[in-house]
Design a protein around this motif. Structure first.
Motif, mmCIF file in Angstrom:
data_model
loop_
_atom_site.group_PDB
_atom_site.id
_atom_site.type_symbol
_atom_site.label_atom_id
_atom_site.label_comp_id
_atom_site.label_asym_id
_atom_site.label_seq_id
_atom_site.Cartn_x
_atom_site.Cartn_y
_atom_site.Cartn_z
ATOM 1 N N ARG A 92 0.810 -1.517 0.132
ATOM 2 C CA ARG A 92 -0.004 0.243 0.163
ATOM 3 C C ARG A 92 0.738 1.711 0.294
ATOM 4 N NH1 ARG A 92 -4.137 -1.788 4.627
ATOM 5 N NH2 ARG A 92 -4.864 0.351 4.204
ATOM 6 N N ASP A 96 1.088 3.908 -2.962
ATOM 7 C CA ASP A 96 0.580 5.793 -2.046
ATOM 8 C C ASP A 96 2.066 6.601 -3.139
ATOM 9 O OD1 ASP A 96 -0.697 5.158 -0.307
ATOM 10 O OD2 ASP A 96 -0.267 5.096 1.194
ATOM 11 N N HIS A 379 -8.163 -0.205 2.494
ATOM 12 C CA HIS A 379 -7.881 0.699 1.298
ATOM 13 C C HIS A 379 -8.591 -0.811 -0.298
ATOM 14 C CE1 HIS A 379 -5.668 -3.695 1.764
ATOM 15 N NE2 HIS A 379 -5.623 -3.181 0.364
#
Length: 797
Positions: A92, A96, A379
């Motif tokens: 993640r 990002d 997410h």
């Protein structure tokens, strides 16, 4: 007649002579061949010596620095992960980076040359992020063990390297987030620059919220430090591309195998996390005698597998998801679950080409590879929002996945506390219909479940026993939640001579009986916490029957009702009668007016406990980490203070010394965590373990034959009589939780003639060197010096 005979004789003689000459020629040829070829001394095969050398600037150098340079990346996220969460967080963060004008990649430190960290400043605006989970009693995860060793022993200059660390831990354990804290501190000591404060996630609370809170402050700090700005490109970027197959045969499709295609049909040792053994279930019986709960005693058959275990080890089980839930997903998304497909990483530099074994079918993916019963993280919900056809559902998912206080509260209440899994979310938000391949990409991997082994190999060398409570409960939304592994195992019952199989492998543990059988032990294990102690008791009973002196063995066991869930009652009573168990202290919490637990009984028997500890006794605790283990620890300190006349500081130091010497061991788990044990064994633990494996006749010395069985037979998987590097290194790593590099180091020392294999001549030379008394026997004290030599602690004569 005479003329006919005279005419025939020369012909017959001529044919005979020719045949005789022909045969003699063949014999002569064979003799010549034997003389010139077979009778020559056979050349011994040579093995190239395996050495560990740092990679030095080759064109095809697989270092992460070269990968970053060639692909234009400046952010690398390393992970130390045991259950997959740290790896998920790393992915993640790497994803990002694109939203901040940077480009990230995920890396497994076990597959990287970490010395290259010193070269990271060569890349403009380079940043290293570390998502490090803590496993067990402050240990690194398996894949971070070598990195941990490098940090401890390395002297690299990391000046100019920019870093940040997010740690994953569980506050119910004493060494909370020890690995994250250590990495953060050590990188700074080596000269690296911390650009944001250490983040700590608590899996006993809400680790998702901890991570999101840290992340939303982390990226603004990155922008400020590097002078970059958010690009606003926070779009959902697919990590894998889909290929559906209509022409593949079933033989080319994974059916649940962990790594090697067809490994379930063609089983080959050694067996480990990537190559589990399909163990037949010999026994699956109910232990509870009443009530509405179920506890199983299961026996796995490991005959012929070459799997070795010890009392106190853990067995890992690869479970399969509930087929009803799998079919529900297929029906809800209106797809053919039998469709074969492959997901391929769009990042050609990524080490992970597929999220799970491919090609496979959607049914297999959701049955064997994907976690569909856990609570989805934010997410996942944010990406699902893109597929909501109803604006109301879309707005709800966006709020649910936001980092606002309202969003965090809503996520905690609606997802976590209500225990909604992906199937429940798809049911409750009917307009959300993601492509099934994207769902496969988003969901985390289904992990193996670990169970304490409840048997001893001295009594049960060809079977592994476990004790497991079937997990089943109703949620606030009136759904029935079932534990994936225990409910699947509950169906694995031998029927009409047919034994179902379960994929398993053994994970070594530090939870061990004392080397000397006459050492007193106290075992505290309520409920299924009694599991490893059943193995301990079996082992002591075995030694007792062999005439060995066995020390006092005291068990504390607790459950709700004696008439319902007193596990192994008949066995424990029999062990008490024959003297294997010195005492059994029982706590039945619901049978009296007051709730009595094992920690209360320990307090009542404080004098007995103190006397055993003063005689060098060991104490073991197994079970719940959050309450029972913590209360036992506090009770133990009180006993030491009162009976030993110590103040709080001295009592705490007394307990720590017991822990350091291996006299106080815990095999505990959190309701939200897996089995805690991991990390390397200490050298003295290795020598005790090796001695136990070698001295099978318990005569307190090793012969050359036993020594060879120890270091050749136990590692010789192909039966060649010699052990080559990959055989030895793989098994040594597995047996002693050692690193690859250290295991190679051990192999090189045991390979006395440096020909790339450990054979008879090597073990004979090593035996002679260790046998300082020159009596053709190795005593325990001599054997102890062996590993001290190998690991560089003592010279070998």
């Amino acid at each position: 007649m005479s003329s006919d005979s005279a005419a025939d004789i020369p012909v017959e003689e001529g044919l005979f002579s020719a045949l005789d000459f022909f045969i003699l020629s063949i014999l002569a040829g064979m003799a010549g061949y034997w003389y010139f070829f077979k009778n020559k001394k056979q050349e011994q095969p040579t093995f190239k010596k395996l050495t560990v050398q740092p990679v030095q600037g080759r064109v095809n150098d697989p270092s992460f620095i070269n990968k970053m340079k060639s692909s234009g990346r400046n952010v690398i996220v390393f992970y130390g992960s045991q259950t997959g969460t740290a790896e998920e967080f790393a992915g993640r963060l790497a994803k990002d980076a694109q939203g901040y004008g940077m480009k990230g990649m995920v890396a497994d430190p076990e597959e990287c040359e970490m010395d290259n960290l010193s070269s990271l400043p060569e890349i403009e605006n380079a940043l290293a992020i570390f998502c490090m989970a803590t496993y067990g009693e402050g240990d690194p995860t398996d894949n971070a063990q070598e990195f941990y060793n490098w940090l401890q022993n390395g002297e690299s200059d990391l000046t100019g390297m920019k870093f940040a660390v997010f740690g994953l831990g569980n506050k119910t354990y004493e060494h909370y987030n020890a690995m994250g804290v250590y990495v953060d501190k050590r990188l700074e000591e080596l000269g690296a620059e911390r650009i944001f404060d250490l983040g700590l996630g608590d899996d006993d609370a809400n680790i998702e919220e901890d991570f999101v809170t840290w992340r939303e402050k982390f990226w603004p700090a990155v922008c400020e430090h590097f002078g970059v700005q958010a690009t606003g490109d926070q779009v959902n970027i697919r990590q894998y591309s889909l290929t559906e197959h209509d022409d593949l045969t079933a033989e080319k499709c994974y059916k649940g195998e962990i790594a090697r295609l067809g490994s379930f049909g063609n089983q080959k040792p050694p067996y480990d996390a990537k190559n589990p053994f399909l163990a037949p279930v010999n026994v699956n019986r109910e232990l509870h005698k009443g009530g509405d709960r179920s506890c199983m005693h299961i026996e796995f058959d490991i005959t012929g597998s070459k799997i070795r275990y010890e009392a106190g080890d853990h067995v890992a089980v690869y479970p399969v998801n509930d087929p009803d839930l799998v079919e529900l997903i297929g029906k809800r998304l209106e797809v053919d679950l039998g469709q074969m497909f492959t997901l391929t990483n769009v990042d050609e530099e990524a080490s992970k080409k597929h999220p799970f074994p491919c090609p496979t079918t959607y049914r297999t993916a959701f049955s064997h590879y994907l976690d569909i019963t856990g609570t989805p993280r934010t997410h996942i919900l944010r990406e699902l929002a893109e597929y909501a056809q109803d604006q109301k559902d879309k707005d709800f998912l966006n709020k649910l996945s936001s980092s606002t206080p309202e969003g965090k509260t809503l996520y905690s209440d609606w997802v976590v506390k209500d225990r909604r899994n992906i199937t429940a979310i798809l049911e409750d938000l009917p307009s959300v219909k993601p492509p099934i391949d994207h769902l496969c990409e988003l969901l985390p991997r289904l992990q193996a479940r670990y169970y304490s082994i409840s048997s001893s190999p001295k009594v049960n060398p060809t079977s592994i026993h476990i004790t497991a409570v079937v997990v089943k409960y109703n949620t606030k939304t009136d759904r029935t939640m079932k534990g994936v592994a225990t409910n699947w195992l509950a169906l694995k019952r031998p029927t009409n001579g047919i034994k179902p199989t379960v994929p398993v492998y053994v994970r070594k543990s530090q939870f061990r009986l004392p080397f000397k059988a006459n050492t007193p032990v106290i075992m505290i294990g309520p409920g299924t916490g009694v599991a490893p102690f059943r193995g301990f008791i079996q082992e002591r009973n075995f030694l007792k029957k062999e005439g060995k002196p066995v020390g006092d063995t005291v068990l504390y066991f607790g459950c709700r009702h004696k008439s319902q869930d007193y596990l192994y009652e008949d066995e424990l009573e029999e062990y008490t009668k024959d003297g294997t168990l010195t005492k059994v202290h029982l706590a039945f919490s619901r049978d009296g007016p007051d709730k009595i637990y094992v920690q209360h009984l320990l307090r009542e028997n404080m004098e007995e406990t103190w006397k055993m500890l003063e005689r060098g006794g060991h104490i073991y605790v197994c079970g719940d980490a959050r309450n029972m283990a913590r209360d036992v620890h506090e009770t133990l300190e009180k006993i030491i203070r009162e009976c030993g006349n110590m103040d709080k500081e001295k009592a705490t130091n007394y307990v720590k010394q017991m822990q350091n010497k291996g006299r106080y061991s815990c095999d505990v788990n959190s309701p939200h965590g897996g089995n805690p044990h991991g990390g390397q064994l200490l050298i003295w633990e290795m020598t005790d373990k090796l001695w136990t494996l070698g001295d099978l006749d318990h005569d307190d010395h090793l012969t050359l034959a036993e020594f060879e069985r120890e270091f050749i037979t136990n590692y010789d998987h192909d039966g060649s009589g010699c052990v080559v590097s990959h055989e030895f290194v793989h098994q040594w790593q597995h047996n002693f939780l050692d690193t690859h590099q250290a295991s190679v180091h051990v192999f090189q020392h045991f390979d006395r003639n440096s020909d790339g294999a450990i054979c008879h001549v090597d073990t004979q030379a090593l035996f002679t060197a260790v046998d300082q008394n020159q009596n053709n026997l190795i005593e325990k004290t001599e054997f102890d010096g062996l590993l001290l030599y190998v690991y560089g602690k003592l010279p070998l004569p």
